[in-house]
Enzyme design. Structure first.
Site, mmCIF file in Angstrom:
data_model
loop_
_atom_site.group_PDB
_atom_site.id
_atom_site.type_symbol
_atom_site.label_atom_id
_atom_site.label_comp_id
_atom_site.label_asym_id
_atom_site.label_seq_id
_atom_site.Cartn_x
_atom_site.Cartn_y
_atom_site.Cartn_z
ATOM 1 C CD GLU A 151 -2.980 -1.023 2.319
ATOM 2 O OE1 GLU A 151 -2.780 -0.195 3.250
ATOM 3 O OE2 GLU A 151 -3.943 -1.800 2.307
ATOM 4 C CG HIS A 202 -6.306 0.128 4.442
ATOM 5 N ND1 HIS A 202 -5.072 -0.399 4.754
ATOM 6 C CD2 HIS A 202 -7.114 -0.175 5.509
ATOM 7 C CE1 HIS A 202 -5.119 -0.991 5.949
ATOM 8 N NE2 HIS A 202 -6.354 -0.862 6.415
#
Length: 315
Positions: A253, A271
């Site tokens: 990420e 997220h």
């Protein structure tokens, strides 16, 4: 009266945390090296690294509060060796993440994207060609039955779903327990991941497991990106083994593009399922409360390493 310096690593709402920290705390939202040198506490967002180098630059640090529960980017062992607790906030975002699971499950089960396309494109007469499913009467398989998994089960019950769960680390109530992960996969119409990411759970959802998934199942990952193999997931979607996938977490990420992202039966969020407005406020409050507790000599409510204090004493 002595004052404490607490710093933010990443964006933290000062108006929310300052009243919780109290009048004796100076809260610094954009710390300089000089601020780090005198900081006694840090409130850390999920995407910020706290490693041994950072700890060296903050020699007076007494507490680290992570907004959330994942500590992948925090060197918890190094902090514990210095007697620094890494506070986590497990209760603040659990309900929001569980709602996110059902947002994805409903989106995919009710086929909202293809149905929207039919209306937009004037293809009303084709609506019977898009099969719409039900959560009522379906089985949800929960991998990881902690706070979030338990809340997912509560919501599933309200939808009239049958609940099964498997947890590789903790016992599951007998009425929901599955003997192993493969059995869970074979029985579940919706499979949702909430296990922690450690070496033993990395790529837990792989080609072998997906071969056992109930045909037409939906896979949802609001846990950790590393829990599933994206190549195997895409292959299961292309073969029809999976009917859809919802992903809120990725490895790494920020997410790097993968062909899985382009599949029409995939829904993606960056997220954010645990970062609703309410959950974010609660997370900041819990993190600030953990910092305030430690600075006042009280035990924090939740920490990543329960032995943090003992480790320093025996070092």
């Amino acid at each position: 009266m002595s004052r404490h310096v607490v710093v933010a690593l990443g964006p933290v709402d000062a108006d929310t945390v300052r009243p919780v920290l109290g009048e004796r705390v100076t809260f610094v939202t954009d710390p300089t090296p000089e601020d780090l040198a005198v900081a006694e506490g840090a409130i850390v967002r999920a995407d910020r690294h706290v490693d041994a180098d950072f700890l060296r630059r903050a020699p007076r640090l007494r507490v680290i509060a992570r907004t959330g529960v994942g500590v992948d980017l925090v060197d918890v062992a190094a902090a514990s060796d210095r007697g620094i607790p890494v506070v986590i906030t497990p209760n603040s975002g659990s309900r929001a993440v569980a709602e996110g699971v059902f947002a994805m499950a409903l989106h995919l089960t009710k086929r909202l994207t293809p149905l929207t396309d039919l209306v937009r494109e004037g293809r009303w007469s084709e609506r019977s060609t898009v099969p719409v499913g039900d959560l009522d009467g379906a089985t949800i398989g929960i991998v990881g039955y902690g706070r979030i998994g338990h809340r997912v089960g509560e919501l599933a019950a309200a939808f009239g779903m049958r609940i099964l769960a498997y947890d590789p680390f903790s016992p599951v109530p007998s009425e929901f327990a599955c003997a192993d992960l493969g059995e869970l996969a074979e029985s579940s119409d919706v499979l949702t991941l909430h296990a922690p990411l450690i070496e033993a759970t990395r790529r837990l959802v792989n080609e072998e497991l997906l071969a056992r998934v109930k045909p037409g199942a939906i896979l949802i990952n609001c846990g950790r990106g590393g829990l599933l193999d994206p190549d195997a997931t895409l292959a299961a979607l292309e073969s029809g083994r999976l009917a859809g996938a919802g992903l809120d977490v990725f490895d790494p990420e920020p997410a790097l593009h993968h062909p899985l992202f382009d599949h029409p039966a995939v829904v993606l969020t960056p997220h954010l399922m645990g970062m609703t407005r309410r959950a974010t406020t609660l997370t900041f409050v819990d993190a600030a409360r953990g910092v305030a507790d430690v600075l006042a000599g009280r035990e924090p409510a939740a920490v990543a390493d329960p032995d943090w204090n003992r480790r320093k004493a025996t070092a």
